[in-house]
Design an enzyme around this catalytic site. Sequence first.
Site, short mmCIF file in Angstrom:
data_model
loop_
_atom_site.label_atom_id
_atom_site.label_comp_id
_atom_site.label_asym_id
_atom_site.label_seq_id
_atom_site.Cartn_x
_atom_site.Cartn_y
_atom_site.Cartn_z
N CYS A 7 0.82 -1.21 0.00
CA CYS A 7 0.00 0.00 0.00
C CYS A 7 0.86 1.26 0.00
CB CYS A 7 -0.93 -0.01 1.19
SG CYS A 7 -0.08 -0.32 2.75
N GLU B 143 -3.96 3.58 -8.44
CA GLU B 143 -3.04 2.60 -7.82
C GLU B 143 -2.89 1.39 -8.75
OE1 GLU B 143 -4.48 0.36 -4.42
OE2 GLU B 143 -2.56 0.65 -3.42
P1 NAD Z 1 -9.50 -6.00 -2.35
O1 NAD Z 1 -10.17 -4.75 -1.94
O2 NAD Z 1 -9.87 -6.58 -3.67
O3 NAD Z 1 -9.81 -7.16 -1.28
C1 NAD Z 1 -9.50 -6.99 0.08
C2 NAD Z 1 -10.37 -7.94 0.89
O4 NAD Z 1 -11.73 -7.55 0.75
C3 NAD Z 1 -10.29 -9.40 0.46
O5 NAD Z 1 -10.36 -10.21 1.60
C4 NAD Z 1 -11.53 -9.56 -0.39
O6 NAD Z 1 -12.02 -10.88 -0.48
C5 NAD Z 1 -12.51 -8.68 0.34
N1 NAD Z 1 -13.62 -8.17 -0.47
C6 NAD Z 1 -13.64 -7.93 -1.80
N2 NAD Z 1 -14.83 -7.43 -2.17
C7 NAD Z 1 -15.58 -7.34 -1.03
C8 NAD Z 1 -16.91 -6.89 -0.75
N3 NAD Z 1 -17.71 -6.42 -1.71
N4 NAD Z 1 -17.34 -6.94 0.53
C9 NAD Z 1 -16.54 -7.40 1.52
N5 NAD Z 1 -15.29 -7.85 1.31
C10 NAD Z 1 -14.81 -7.80 0.05
O7 NAD Z 1 -7.95 -5.75 -2.20
P2 NAD Z 1 -6.75 -6.74 -2.54
O8 NAD Z 1 -6.58 -6.81 -4.01
O9 NAD Z 1 -6.92 -8.01 -1.77
O10 NAD Z 1 -5.52 -5.97 -1.86
C11 NAD Z 1 -4.85 -4.91 -2.45
C12 NAD Z 1 -5.32 -3.58 -1.89
O11 NAD Z 1 -5.12 -3.53 -0.48
C13 NAD Z 1 -4.52 -2.42 -2.45
O12 NAD Z 1 -5.41 -1.39 -2.82
C14 NAD Z 1 -3.65 -1.96 -1.28
O13 NAD Z 1 -3.26 -0.62 -1.32
C15 NAD Z 1 -4.56 -2.26 -0.13
N6 NAD Z 1 -3.80 -2.35 1.12
C16 NAD Z 1 -3.89 -1.30 2.01
C17 NAD Z 1 -3.17 -1.33 3.20
C18 NAD Z 1 -3.28 -0.19 4.20
O14 NAD Z 1 -2.81 -0.35 5.34
N7 NAD Z 1 -3.84 0.94 3.85
C19 NAD Z 1 -2.34 -2.40 3.48
C20 NAD Z 1 -2.25 -3.44 2.55
C21 NAD Z 1 -3.01 -3.40 1.37
#
Ligand code: NAD
Length: 485
Positions: free
Chosen positions: A281, A380
């Site tokens: 992130c 991003e």
């Molecule tokens: P994502 O948003 O696709 O998924 C994250 C989680 O949410 C997963 O467990 C997924 O199954 C779940 N999810 C997806 N759709 C959902 C819905 N409609 N309702 C409830 N849950 C749902 O993200 P990703 O691809 O797994 O991870 C990458 C992202 O995470 C990047 O944008 C990154 O910047 C962010 N991130 C942020 C931090 C922080 O501390 N700010 C840290 C690590 C990663």
Amino acid sequence: MRKIYHVINGERVPSRSGKTFFSENPATEEIIAEVAYGEAEDVDYAVESASKAFCEWSRLAPAVRGKLLYKVSEKLLERAEEFARAETEDSGKTYQSNLRIDVPFAAEFWRYYAGAADKIRTPVVANEFGIHRYAVREPYGVVGAIAPWNFPLVMASLKMCAPLSCGNTVVIKMAEQTPLTVTMLAELLLEVGFPPGVVNVVHGDGKTGQCLVNHPKVKKIAFTGSSAVGKLIGAQCAQLGKPALLEMGGKSANIVFADADLDLAADGVLQSGLGNNGQFCLAASRILVEESISDEFISKLLERVRRIKLGDPFCPSTNCGPLISQKQLDRVMNYIEIGKNEGAEIIFGGKRAEHLERGYFLEPTVFWKMKSGMRIWREEIFGPVIGITTFRDEEEAIELANDCDYGLGAYFWSKDVNRVHRVSYFLDSGLVFVNMPAYMVPQMPAGIRKLSGSGYNFGLEAIENYTKLKGIYINYSEQIFPWLS
Ligand code: NAD
């Protein structure tokens, strides 16, 4: 093949429906596990278990909770190799970085929040005869945690240790791509003596996550993931009157001033932009270089990019593994096409790694002439893609760095002490790293800004995410304030 079950009420359980999905090793494309797929009934069982366990867990003396958290930290370090191996198989992150960085980092968070458990203080406002006024921090109850795949063990640990330390119980849904280490962690918690139901793991995808968000007995949502999903969950929680901690995406800038140590800056820009394949992130994907040193700096940076060794993440000389999935590879390659069509020039990489037949390997990619209106500037990418542009003076550098919807992190390089303080002040970001790549410690709190979310990361401040403040007034004067008399 390994079978992975939910961990609910202290036991491994299959899904009520019997449904499963598969998890693959992104370096080999081999299926490594068949995983239970959670639906409403499974989430309900997990939340009910967490809700029952809350009564006992929240009433334990904080120091007793802290001792249990501390045991997790110790056990993680003892079993570091096992956790690092599983993490590499599941996520493609290199074994060396898992062993040297991720597992100790996760253990450090358990250690820190073990100590935090009995250090929560609240104000007493007294000094007036007749009324005693004080505040208490109370746990929410069941925290529904939803986490991404990019640092699975660290993310799972963060989503558990702070809420547990202040008396909440947890139901966690990890990203569907990385179910292994969260399951091992939940089992480790049971081994060290956590009561059944205090932490429950339900595997699944976004639909499973939705069941958690909407469950009436989940009293707080702690989400880490993309801004697109986070915004949706935030809006739903607002409708439900449910508090949500949202840790979302980022698009950090990395500013290199002409007065910086350029070799150190080139090392740091490489690490902050392309470390973990840019899948973090705080990835600094917008590189802003002072015009007068841009040629020299770019040649130093490219020298280092050339030395990145992609390949088998178990091989000690590899310093970069694959992207997490075919879907992520397609997404990042699409952004590379978008960048080219927008007029940015590729000066390194841009293709799938041809020497590796299997696995989702992409060459580290460097764009030159990236400009502020472009999508590769604003959105991003979450892959090994960085873009470079130049600036003329400090004011322009700050303006360009802040020209972003996200507000998670910012980096800059300078040897001028006044500039260091001035620029830190003006950067509109929850975290600022000066003359260093991202290196975080649990003691140091940070806020989250703009489209990157809301709430606090780390420190004792993170306890605020997981407790509700209550003000209590006690009248011991045996008289009441004469409003109506
Ligand atoms: P994502 O948003 O696709 O998924 C994250 C989680 O949410 C997963 O467990 C997924 O199954 C779940 N999810 C997806 N759709 C959902 C819905 N409609 N309702 C409830 N849950 C749902 O993200 P990703 O691809 O797994 O991870 C990458 C992202 O995470 C990047 O944008 C990154 O910047 C962010 N991130 C942020 C931090 C922080 O501390 N700010 C840290 C690590 C990663």
